[in-house]
Structures are given as structure tokens and as C-alpha cells.
Design a protein around this motif. Structure first.
Motif, mmCIF file in Angstrom:
data_model
loop_
_atom_site.group_PDB
_atom_site.id
_atom_site.type_symbol
_atom_site.label_atom_id
_atom_site.label_comp_id
_atom_site.label_asym_id
_atom_site.label_seq_id
_atom_site.Cartn_x
_atom_site.Cartn_y
_atom_site.Cartn_z
ATOM 1 N N GLY A 26 0.769 -1.243 0.000
ATOM 2 C CA GLY A 26 0.000 0.000 0.000
ATOM 3 C C GLY A 26 0.794 1.284 0.000
ATOM 4 N N ALA A 27 2.110 1.213 -0.160
ATOM 5 C CA ALA A 27 2.906 2.443 -0.183
ATOM 6 C C ALA A 27 3.991 2.332 -1.241
ATOM 7 N N PRO A 28 4.382 3.460 -1.853
ATOM 8 C CA PRO A 28 5.464 3.389 -2.836
ATOM 9 C C PRO A 28 6.769 3.006 -2.159
ATOM 10 N N ARG A 29 7.493 2.090 -2.793
ATOM 11 C CA ARG A 29 8.744 1.623 -2.190
ATOM 12 C C ARG A 29 9.883 2.490 -2.706
ATOM 13 N N PRO A 30 10.679 3.040 -1.822
ATOM 14 C CA PRO A 30 11.819 3.807 -2.320
ATOM 15 C C PRO A 30 12.817 2.886 -3.004
ATOM 16 N N SER A 31 13.742 3.457 -3.754
ATOM 17 C CA SER A 31 14.773 2.657 -4.401
ATOM 18 C C SER A 31 15.563 1.907 -3.319
ATOM 19 N N MET A 32 15.659 0.594 -3.470
ATOM 20 C CA MET A 32 16.282 -0.211 -2.409
ATOM 21 C C MET A 32 17.311 -1.165 -2.955
ATOM 22 N N LYS A 33 18.224 -1.571 -2.090
ATOM 23 C CA LYS A 33 19.193 -2.601 -2.459
ATOM 24 C C LYS A 33 18.530 -3.971 -2.277
ATOM 25 N N PRO A 34 19.028 -4.985 -3.006
ATOM 26 C CA PRO A 34 18.414 -6.310 -2.905
ATOM 27 C C PRO A 34 18.299 -6.835 -1.463
ATOM 28 N N TYR A 35 19.322 -6.601 -0.620
ATOM 29 C CA TYR A 35 19.225 -7.145 0.739
ATOM 30 C C TYR A 35 18.140 -6.432 1.556
ATOM 31 N N GLU A 36 17.895 -5.153 1.219
ATOM 32 C CA GLU A 36 16.820 -4.427 1.915
ATOM 33 C C GLU A 36 15.461 -4.971 1.493
ATOM 34 N N VAL A 37 15.330 -5.266 0.200
ATOM 35 C CA VAL A 37 14.073 -5.841 -0.295
ATOM 36 C C VAL A 37 13.863 -7.213 0.354
ATOM 37 N N ALA A 38 14.937 -7.979 0.470
ATOM 38 C CA ALA A 38 14.844 -9.300 1.104
ATOM 39 C C ALA A 38 14.382 -9.162 2.555
ATOM 40 N N ARG A 39 14.912 -8.170 3.251
ATOM 41 C CA ARG A 39 14.505 -7.961 4.652
ATOM 42 C C ARG A 39 13.041 -7.590 4.780
ATOM 43 N N MET A 40 12.492 -6.977 3.699
ATOM 44 C CA MET A 40 11.066 -6.633 3.727
ATOM 45 C C MET A 40 10.182 -7.849 3.434
ATOM 46 N N GLY A 41 10.807 -9.003 3.199
ATOM 47 C CA GLY A 41 10.003 -10.215 3.033
ATOM 48 C C GLY A 41 9.864 -10.707 1.610
#
Ligand code: ATP
Ligand code: MG
Length: 272
Positions: free
Chosen positions: A81-96
Motif C-alpha cells: 500500500g505504499a510506494p517503495r523507495p529505491s532499495m538494495k536487494p538485501y533491503e528488499v529481502a529484509r522486507m520479506g
């Protein structure tokens, strides 16, 4: 029949919820090549969502955008439900968000168990110092991580090979170990890039069953790329069809099967 906009229950009793991830007008370029051209689609909670299309259509690129490996020049990725800021792959992984790769990416010299353990890295919180002296939090964390990993190993029926170096395994089992490693991170969204490529019929049946079981038992939302249309039509709730970077179809398996653009570009032609 298209799927309802509200949460619904599938014919086989699975719960499909609200939108989990939404791609909004994504464009991705590599130099002069437009790998993805202004594509929008969503993935709903609990869903099995397939991405299909000919070679070079941009399917892997799309998964790489979702997992943060590629950053689109235009468009937005919305998550929960929210725009995701530009992230590194490990950050995306941490988000599930977990994934497997089109070309297997395992540590060939390490055992199955150790490979699957690497999937827990995103969950490890103890400091290096605590880990070094095996103390308190680090010890509890290690025990818990090992328990979680053993559960996944049981679930995917790879107990017998847990001490085998991955490099010695046949291809089909390596793919299963890769799935185990992705699952060890307990993702809420799992991205599978051609999980059945190069498998024989029996291996494909096993992998299909595991994908359905993962979705069913852990409630994991799944987005997968697959060329075997029998598998795609059997497994998925909805299918996105890509061709030359464009989206040419999106809907239930029945809808895309009868979509003339999809038949012309993909379903009507032989492919692997
Ligand atoms: N890192 C990259 N650098 C340059 N071009 C790339 C890169 N990754 C993908 N491409 C190009 O983007 C286009 C889409 O490639 P992609 O791998 O996403 O296709 P695909 O649909 O996954 O194909 P396949 O079914 O063969 O796996 C192709 O033209 C490819 O050459
Ligand atoms: Mg690909």
C-alpha cells in the motif's frame, strides 16, 4: 471469468487477499534496449501469479525489478500500500521478498544444510562479537535458526541429502535446495525464475506440488516465471504475458489462453 476485485476464495479453497505488490508504469532500459516498456500489474496476497512470454520478453528483468536488483528508469513499485523507495536487494529481502534464480546460484562446495542456513542471514541480529564468542543472544539465535532450517528441510523432503555437498546433486535436487534456501528466509512474497526449467516430468510434478504446498501451508504469495504452459495453467491464479518488453495479456489462465495477441505471440508458436 475474471477474479473479483475484493478478497475471495478460489475454487480449491485458497484465500486471495488485497494487493500486496503493484508495478506502476515500469520502464527499464539497458542503454538503447528497452527491456520493460510501461508495464503495470499487481500481485495479490496468497496468489500464485505467473509471468510468461517468449525468450527475451523481459520476464527475468521484471523479477529483478521486484527484488531490487534492477532499478527502473520510470514507474513505481508499490508494496503493502505504499510506494517503495529505491532499495538494495538485501533491503528488499529484509522486507520479506525471497527469490530463486534462473541460473542456480548455490554454494556448490557447501552442504545442503549450510546452503539452506545462508537463507537465514536476513534474520540474524546478533553482532559479530556476540557470534564470535558464542554467547547469549548469538547462541539462542543459532539454535532457533537451525530449527527453522530443519523444518524447511523436512518440508521439502531433502533430509537424506542434508550433509551432501550441493555440487554432487543432480539438477532437479539443486533447484529444490534453492527453493529451500529462499524459504528459510520466511518470505511473504516468493519470486521463482523458471523453477522447473530443465526438469523431467516427474521432477516437474514434484516441484509443482511443493509450490502449491508452500502457498497453502505458509500462505506465501508466489510470482513465478515458467515456460511449461501445462504447469502455468494448472498452478496459477492469474497470468501476466510479456512480449518484447510489453504487457500483451493479463488475467486468469482461461482469459489469457483465449487472448488472440497471446496466441499469436506465444501460445501458438513452439517454444522452450
Ligand atoms: N543486465 C543486462 N544488461 C543488458 N541487457 C539486459 C540485461 N538483462 C537483460 N537484458 C536484456 O533485456 C531483454 C530482456 O531480457 P530478460 O532476461 O528479462 O528476458 P526473459 O523474458 O527473462 O527471457 P528468457 O525466457 O530467455 O529467460 C533482453 O533483450 C536482454 O538481452
Ligand atoms: Mg529469464
Amino acid at each position: 471469468m475474471s477474479v473479483p476485485a475484493e478478497p475471495y476464495v478460489t475454487a480449491d479453497g485458497r484465500q486471495i487477499g488485497d494487493v500486496l505488490m503493484e508495478m506502476r508504469n515500469i520502464t527499464l532500459r539497458f542503454g538503447g534496449v528497452e527491456a520493460i516498456k510501461d508495464i503495470s500489474f499487481d500481485i495479490r496476497e496468497g496468489e500464485i501469479r505467473a509471468i510468461i512470454g517468449p525468450n527475451g520478453a523481459g520476464k527475468s528483468s521484471m523479477l529483478n525489478v521486484i527484488s531490487g536488483f534492477y532499478h527502473p528508469q520510470e514507474g513505481e513499485v508499490w508494496y503493502k500500500g505504499a510506494p517503495r523507495p529505491s532499495m538494495k536487494p538485501y533491503e528488499v529481502a529484509r522486507m520479506g521478498v525471497g527469490r530463486t534464480f534462473q541460473n542456480i546460484a548455490l554454494f556448490e562446495g557447501m552442504t545442503v544444510l549450510d546452503n539452506v542456513m545462508t537463507g537465514r542471514l536476513t534474520h540474524m541480529k546478533a553482532s559479530l562479537w556476540e557470534q564470535a564468542i558464542w554467547w547469549g543472544k548469538a547462541e539462542r539465535e543459532e539454535v532457533f535458526n537451525r530449527e527453522q532450517v530443519e523444518k524447511i528441510i523436512d518440508f521439502l523432503e531433502i533430509q537424506a541429502i542434508r550433509k551432501t555437498p550441493v555440487g554432487r546433486l543432480p539438477y532437479g535436487l539443486k533447484k529444490r535446495v534453492e527453493l529451500a534456501r529462499a524459504l528459510a528466509a520466511e518470505p511473504s512474497l516468493l519470486l521463482l525464475d523458471e523453477p522447473m526449467a530443465g526438469m523431467n516430468v516427474e521432477e516437474k510434478e514434484d516441484m509443482s506440488r511443493f509450490i502449491l504446498d508452500v502457498n497453502d501451508e505458509f500462505g506465501t504469495t508466489i510470482a513465478l516465471i515458467e515456460h511449461d504452459m501445462g504447469v502455468v495453467m494448472d498452478l496459477s491464479d492469474r497470468v501476466v504475458v510479456m512480449d518484447y518488453g510489453k504487457k500483451i495479456g493479463d488475467g486468469t489462465p482461461d482469459e489469457v489462453r483465449s487472448n488472440q495477441d497471446v496466441i499469436d505471440a506465444y501460445l501458438g508458436v513452439p517454444h522452450e
